[in-house]
Write a protein that holds these residues in place. Structure first.
Motif, short mmCIF file in Angstrom:
data_model
loop_
_atom_site.label_atom_id
_atom_site.label_comp_id
_atom_site.label_asym_id
_atom_site.label_seq_id
_atom_site.Cartn_x
_atom_site.Cartn_y
_atom_site.Cartn_z
N ASP A 149 0.87 -1.18 0.00
CA ASP A 149 0.00 0.00 0.00
C ASP A 149 0.91 1.23 0.00
O ASP A 149 1.34 1.73 1.04
N VAL A 150 1.19 1.72 -1.21
CA VAL A 150 2.18 2.80 -1.36
C VAL A 150 1.75 4.06 -0.62
O VAL A 150 2.55 4.71 0.05
N ARG A 151 0.47 4.40 -0.70
CA ARG A 151 0.03 5.64 -0.08
C ARG A 151 0.13 5.57 1.45
O ARG A 151 0.59 6.52 2.08
N ALA A 152 -0.27 4.47 2.03
CA ALA A 152 -0.17 4.34 3.49
C ALA A 152 1.30 4.36 3.93
O ALA A 152 1.65 5.00 4.92
N ALA A 153 2.14 3.67 3.17
CA ALA A 153 3.57 3.68 3.52
C ALA A 153 4.14 5.09 3.40
O ALA A 153 4.94 5.52 4.24
N GLY A 203 6.47 6.72 -5.77
CA GLY A 203 5.88 7.79 -4.97
C GLY A 203 6.05 7.63 -3.48
O GLY A 203 5.84 8.58 -2.72
N VAL A 204 6.46 6.45 -3.03
CA VAL A 204 6.45 6.17 -1.59
C VAL A 204 7.35 7.11 -0.81
O VAL A 204 7.08 7.42 0.37
N ALA A 205 8.41 7.64 -1.44
CA ALA A 205 9.37 8.48 -0.72
C ALA A 205 9.06 9.97 -0.83
O ALA A 205 9.64 10.77 -0.10
N LEU A 206 8.16 10.35 -1.72
CA LEU A 206 7.99 11.77 -2.01
C LEU A 206 7.37 12.59 -0.87
O LEU A 206 7.87 13.68 -0.55
N PRO A 207 6.30 12.13 -0.23
CA PRO A 207 5.76 12.93 0.87
C PRO A 207 6.77 13.15 2.00
O PRO A 207 6.87 14.24 2.55
N ALA A 208 7.54 12.12 2.33
CA ALA A 208 8.58 12.31 3.35
C ALA A 208 9.64 13.29 2.87
O ALA A 208 10.12 14.13 3.64
N ALA A 209 9.99 13.20 1.61
CA ALA A 209 11.01 14.12 1.07
C ALA A 209 10.54 15.57 1.15
O ALA A 209 11.28 16.46 1.58
#
Lengths: 269, 269, 269
Positions: free
Chosen positions: A39-43, A89-95
């Motif tokens: 679940d990419v968005r949850a991660a 996309g999994v890393a972008l919100p954290a970035a």
């Protein structure tokens, strides 16, 4: 320091750690290996909510439903931090969060490709691609990662902008009407306690302790602390992520409110 | 060294670790993050049974159903160890055990308040109050923790005494009549194997291997090792905590004996 | 470095770590503590698939259904690695793999007894026997472990041979008939994703992507990556261990194929 986050459960993360430790004596810190599976968005949500608390580190993030396909391996540099992850996309919100919370000048989100080839397994790039990449970047230094042969620049963008080439992950935006007293949003995740965490900003209920709001028609008091209501009772609160949460004191909010990740939430009151 | 124990599940402990690691390069060791949720007594039991095995350390213990209320944050020093925890009793049994097992003179249990204010979140003091406190105490040194601005003494007491001001946690006392061959106690916890761990001292059955005892009327042999009975069979043994346990070889004792935490246990035989 | 693997769940591993850390400042790395409970063969499989990725280390492996009986405590040296485990076979497959993958001359599998006596508990040798042994061996050095008073040699053998005295663990051998296109094997383990991992070598299906094979009569396409089939669809693939796996993209292969550990698997196609 290298942090590790995945949906691998156990004991696959151990193989990743072994691979890293044969190449680096970095301190390893587990973020989680039970992220919601594939679940990419949850991660992406959980990485955004945990990684920015860390000091500069290489963050290995592997939630990778496209493993073995032609999706790229990505390295994202944000100031002194680097994230190593599939290009899904999994890393972008954290970035973005790391950039916006950096001290001093806001750094760009710098995206690089990691040009792996011929991994031993088509189904475990965490072990065969991403772990070696994280170790290599740690040993070379985040500030020098572009000197690595396998690393090539893709694009850079400000954290408020959208990328052109790499895959992004955006959370849905709620609509909040303070005049009418209504917010429409979505359950982003349910945590291990059963708290249903929405995307509605906490400001919708902050300072209104004791008021009642309806969550999809179910009334609950606004409260600051779990213990402000009796055990087993529902409450609506500003959670530790800054969003409205639908909780139960010593119980599960998701069950009491009938909410699951992705569900629409209409708050009235 | 900083140990971490909580009922936070995953991935909340990662935020705590990040907060600590921005302030300290202490070695971090996870004790458990799946302690029985919001169950202060069970958490106190497990901390008592694990923390005393560690070398001198700062022990961060966050099982905190009163988070966000006016309960205090506590620092407990026992010789070279310090425990950082909410003032709900969760740290006291481990503190007493640490004191009574200390080499040389038995140290007092020294209790201090940690005067936090304005945490970022009312629901995650683990991240916003206790983790910074643990890091600060680690960096200052356990022997000098009273020099910290936010730390102020409350009281000290011998491990055999009861505190006057801080919240205590006492386990129920069993009644054992060796003449009659009867012990009345309680199931303190059930472990991950399903072993029902009582508060009856192991001495009630020690040395009586092969005898049969009844547990609430259910007969079972006293045995030293699980494998002394067939797979799937019940046994009563002296567990690793020194108490009588009601177990099943390669199975779950709680289910076979019908026992849950808090249940009364009458042992006859 | 000391790695730790067990079926202890939580929080028992913390007591083991404390015991080690009072005797050694080795880096500790968790392999897994949720290995299939008291299942020596499954634990042996997972140790074989993870420990060889690590740099030289002392590997503490405690899956020990015979705890408290007269089974021996074993130390196995393979080059610069040492494994500390009960003498029930759990360490042997990993030891053979470590030997066969060693650089240069293939080392022997050297087996030693660890002559413990009077542990504090008959049911927790992980804490009272194996953890102190691992710490002691780490501090003395793997190359000098025979100098320890409690350690005495039992036997040495080449990784292709069978031991004479210590307990071995062998996985069942499949029969593969490439001409007829049939393989008969067994499900060794099911991983956390629900992938049913067989003992049939991946070569049976490698390079045949797109072909259909039957698994106990259930047809499924051979695929390289999970995402080569639709979400929820079955696939047969070469897993990261090199064996044929029966999987479902974003689902559980064990359920879709009706397979559990130990089940016979007949692959046709």
């Amino acid at each position: 320091m290298i942090t590790l986050a995945s949906d691998f459960g156990s004991p696959y993360p151990a193989a990743m750690k072994g691979v890293v430790l044969r190449r680096s004596d970095a301190r390893l810190v587990d973020v989680a290996h039970d992220l919601p599976r594939q679940d990419v968005r949850a991660a992406a949500f959980w990485c955004r909510e945990t990684l920015p608390y860390f000091p500069p580190a290489v963050h290995l993030v592997v939630v990778d439903p496209g493993v073995g396909t032609d999706r790229d391996a990505l390295v994202v540099r944000v100031g002194e931090h680097a994230l190593v992850a599939p290009d899904n996309g999994v890393a972008l919100p954290a970035a973005r969060r790391l950039a916006s919370e950096a001290a001093g000048t806001v750094p760009d989100v710098e995206c690089f490709g990691y040009d792996y080839d011929d991994p031993a397994s088509a189904t475990f790039h965490g072990r065969d691609v991403f772990a070696p990449a994280a170790a290599e970047i740690h040993e070379t230094g985040v500030d020098a990662l572009e000197t690595l042969d396998l690393v090539s620049p893709i694009e850079s963008f400000a954290p408020t902008e959208s990328p052109g080439s790499v895959v992004d992950c955006r959370f849905p935006e709620p609509t909040v009407d303070g005049e009418v007293g209504e917010a429409r949003g979505e359950v982003l995740v349910v945590d291990d306690f059963g708290n249903a965490i929405t995307n509605v900003p906490g400001s919708f209920v902050a300072g209104r302790e004791g008021d009642t709001v309806e969550v999809n028609g179910v009334p609950a008091p606004v409260a600051t602390a779990f213990a402000d209501v009796e055990a087993g009772e529902r409450l609506v609160t500003v959670g530790s992520h800054g969003f409205v949460e639908c909780d139960v004191n010593r119980g599960r909010g998701d069950e009491a409110f009938g909410l699951a990740p992705g569900d629409e939430v209409v708050l009235v009151g």
